[in-house]
Design an enzyme around this catalytic site. Structure first.
Site, PDB file in Angstrom:
ATOM      1  CE  LYS A 230      -4.258  -2.076   1.574  1.00 29.47           C
ATOM      2  NZ  LYS A 230      -5.317  -2.149   2.585  1.00 29.47           N
ATOM      3  NE  ARG A 265      -7.253  -9.256   1.071  1.00 27.65           N
ATOM      4  CZ  ARG A 265      -7.034  -8.439   0.036  1.00 27.65           C
ATOM      5  NH1 ARG A 265      -6.179  -7.427   0.191  1.00 27.65           N
ATOM      6  NH2 ARG A 265      -7.665  -8.628  -1.107  1.00 27.65           N
TER       7      ARG A 265
END
Length: 301
Positions: A230, A265
Site C-alpha cells: 500500500k 493479508r
C-alpha cells in the site's frame, strides 16, 4: 491460540458445540488472489483462470491458510463493477478450488455475489464495508459463514480525498466493535476485525492504527491486517512502484504479528509464511531439548 467459528464444515476445522472451529497459533497468512484487470498491484496477472489456479496452488503449497479471491478492485478511485461481471470472475475460481484443502474467502461488497460465492464453495466473506448492509449479514448467517469486517471511511471512489478523524484509534476500534456486535446478533457465526489500513486514512492515521494494534488484538475477535504494497510504504520509504513494496510490507506485517494480529493479508504470500515462521521461532521459548519449535528435525547450523 486464535479461533474462528463456522456454521458448517470447512477445511482445517474441528466440530465443537458451537459449530466447526478453526484454531491456530501465531499469525496465519491470507494470500491475495485478485482476478481483476485493474487491481492496484497485480491487476490482470490472474485474470485468466489457469493463471489464477496456478497462483492459488503456489500459495497453498507455500503454507497459506486462506485464499482471498477478489473480483472487484477497491483501490482508491476504482470504479464499481456490476454483480454479474464480478461473479463471472470469481465463480470459476471458487468452483475449481472448492475441493482444495484451504479456506476460501471472497472479497466482495455485494450480498448477491457473497451468496453465490458461498453456494459455489467459498467459506467466508471479506467485506471492506464491514457488513453495513443488513442483507450481507443475512447471507452470511444463512450460510453459516464468518465474515471479516473492515473499516473504511467513505467509498473507494472518494475515500482518500480528505480523510478526517478526531481520534482515529477510538473511532475505528469503536466502529469495529459495534459492527461485530450487530453482526453476531444477526446470526453470523463469527467475525474477524480489520482496521482498514489505507482505506480512508492518511499516513499518520495508518501509523496510529498499527501502533495501537495491541489494544484491538486484546479483544475477543481475531484481527487481520492488510497493508500489502500500500501507498503508506511509498510515503515512508519512497517506493513509487507498488510491485517493489514487498520488503516494506513484510516490515509492517511482522510488526502486526508481534502486536497480536491473527492474520495478515499479502500478495507475496510465500515470503510471509517464511518470515512469520522465522519470527515465531525467535519469539517462542525454546523447547527443553534446546531445539526451537520449527526446527525439530535439524540441529546443524
Amino acid at each position: 491460540m486464535n479461533r474462528l467459528t463456522f456454521g458448517r464444515p470447512a477445511p482445517g476445522t474441528t466440530r465443537t458445540a458451537r459449530g466447526w472451529e478453526w484454531r491456530w497459533t501465531g499469525t496465519a497468512v491470507m494470500g491475495i488472489l485478485n482476478v481483476t484487470p485493474d487491481s492496484f498491484s497485480d491487476g490482470g496477472r490472474h485474470a485468466a483462470l489457469q493463471d489464477a489456479l496456478q497462483a492459488a496452488r503456489t500459495m497453498q503449497a507455500a503454507g497459506v491458510s486462506v485464499l482471498d479471491i477478489g473480483g472487484e478492485s477497491t483501490r482508491p478511485g476504482a470504479h464499481p463493477v456490476a454483480a454479474h461481471e464480478e461473479l463471472d470472475r470469481v465463480l470459476p475460481v471458487i468452483r475449481a478450488l472448492r475441493d482444495a484443502d484451504v479456506l476460501l474467502s471472497v472479497d466482495t461488497m455485494k450480498a448477491e455475489v457473497a451468496a453465490a460465492a458461498l453456494r459455489a464453495g467459498a467459506h467466508l466473506i471479506n467485506d471492506v464495508t464491514g457488513l453495513r448492509d443488513p442483507e450481507m449479514r443475512r447471507v452470511c448467517a444463512d450460510a453459516g459463514a464468518p465474515a471479516c469486517l473492515m473499516h473504511m471511511q467513505g467509498k473507494p471512489q472518494t475515500m482518500q480525498l480528505a480523510p478526517h478523524y478526531d481520534d482515529v484509534v477510538t473511532e475505528v476500534h469503536g466502529y469495529l466493535r459495534e459492527q461485530a456486535h450487530a453482526t453476531l446478533a444477526a446470526g453470523v457465526p463469527d467475525v474477524i476485525l480489520d482496521p482498514g489500513i489505507g482505506f480512508g486514512k492518511t499516513l499518520e492515521h495508518n501509523l496510529s492504527l498499527l501502533r495501537a494494534l495491541p489494544d484491538l488484538s486484546a479483544g475477543p475477535h481475531p484481527v487481520l491486517i492488510g497493508a500489502s504494497r500500500k501507498r503508506l510504504i511509498d510515503l515512508i520509504a519512497q517506493v513509487p512502484d507498488a510491485a517493489d513494496r514487498d520488503p516494506g510490507t513484510l516490515a509492517l506485517h511482522l510488526h502486526a504479528a508481534r502486536s497480536g494480529a491473527a492474520l495478515v493479508r499479502a500478495h507475496a504470500a510465500a515470503a510471509h509464511v517464511q518470515a512469520l515462521r522465522v519470527q515465531d521461532a525467535l519469539t517462542r521459548p525454546a523447547l527443553d531439548s534446546g531445539v526451537m519449535p520449527h526446527d525439530t528435525t535439524r540441529n546443524h547450523a
